[in-house]
Design a protein around this motif. Structure first.
Motif, mmCIF file in Angstrom:
data_model
loop_
_atom_site.group_PDB
_atom_site.id
_atom_site.type_symbol
_atom_site.label_atom_id
_atom_site.label_comp_id
_atom_site.label_asym_id
_atom_site.label_seq_id
_atom_site.Cartn_x
_atom_site.Cartn_y
_atom_site.Cartn_z
ATOM 1 N N LYS A 115 1.828 6.730 -6.927
ATOM 2 C CA LYS A 115 0.896 7.802 -7.290
ATOM 3 C C LYS A 115 1.542 9.168 -7.088
ATOM 4 O O LYS A 115 1.404 10.068 -7.934
ATOM 5 C CB LYS A 115 -0.388 7.698 -6.457
ATOM 6 N N ASN A 116 2.268 9.310 -5.985
ATOM 7 C CA ASN A 116 2.952 10.580 -5.728
ATOM 8 C C ASN A 116 4.005 10.872 -6.802
ATOM 9 O O ASN A 116 4.140 12.014 -7.257
ATOM 10 C CB ASN A 116 3.616 10.577 -4.349
ATOM 11 N N SER A 134 0.947 4.117 -2.975
ATOM 12 C CA SER A 134 0.780 5.550 -2.718
ATOM 13 C C SER A 134 2.001 6.346 -3.199
ATOM 14 O O SER A 134 1.854 7.444 -3.760
ATOM 15 C CB SER A 134 0.501 5.810 -1.239
ATOM 16 N N SER A 172 0.841 -1.207 0.000
ATOM 17 C CA SER A 172 0.000 0.000 0.000
ATOM 18 C C SER A 172 0.874 1.255 0.000
ATOM 19 O O SER A 172 0.554 2.249 -0.678
ATOM 20 C CB SER A 172 -0.964 0.002 1.185
ATOM 21 N N ARG A 173 1.995 1.235 0.722
ATOM 22 C CA ARG A 173 2.930 2.364 0.694
ATOM 23 C C ARG A 173 3.517 2.546 -0.704
ATOM 24 O O ARG A 173 3.638 3.675 -1.196
ATOM 25 C CB ARG A 173 4.070 2.151 1.683
#
Length: 130
Positions: free
Chosen positions: A107-108, A104, A100-101
C-alpha cells in the motif's frame, strides 16, 4: 517308628549328571503327584519350552518390558507431536505478521507511485508553462 530319610546321598558327579539326577527326582515326584501323566508332561513342556528352564517368569518380564517400552514410546511420540504443533502455530503467526507487513508495504509503495506520478505531472505542466 523311624521315618525313612528323604535325603539321597549322591556321589560326586559332574554338573550334567547332577542335572540329570534332579530331573529324574522331579519326574518321580510328578509321577506321585500327577494322576494324568500325559497332562503333566504337556504342562511341563509348555512351561519350560522344552529347554528345561522355567520361561514363565521370563515371559512376564518380557511383557512388562514391552509394556514399559510401549508407554515410553507413546509419551515420547506425544511430546514430539506437541512440539511439532507448537512449531506450526509459531510459523503460522510469523507468516501472518510477514504477510500483513507486505500488504502494508505494498500500500505504501502504491501511494508513493501515485505521489510520484502527481509530481511528474506537475513538473511536466510547469515546464510547459515556462
Amino acid at each position: 517308628m523311624e521315618r525313612p530319610s528323604l535325603e539321597i546321598n549322591l556321589p560326586d558327579t559332574h554338573e550334567e549328571g547332577k542335572l540329570y539326577v534332579v530331573d529324574s527326582l522331579n519326574n518321580l515326584n510328578k509321577l506321585n503327584v500327577c494322576p494324568d501323566i500325559s497332562q503333566c508332561v504337556l504342562d511341563e513342556e509348555e512351561n519350560t519350552g522344552g529347554t528345561g528352564e522355567n520361561t514363565a517368569g521370563s515371559n512376564i518380564r518380557n511383557q512388562c518390558l514391552f509394556f514399559v517400552t510401549f508407554i515410553l514410546t507413546l509419551i515420547i511420540s506425544l511430546a514430539l507431536v506437541s512440539f511439532v504443533i507448537f512449531l506450526i502455530i509459531q510459523t503460522r503467526n510469523k507468516m501472518d505478521q510477514i504477510s500483513s507487513r507486505l500488504i502494508s508495504e505494498k500500500k505504501n509503495i502504491e501511494e508513493l507511485r501515485k505521489m510520484n506520478n502527481m509530481i511528474l505531472k506537475h513538473l511536466n505542466q510547469s515546464e510547459i508553462k515556462e
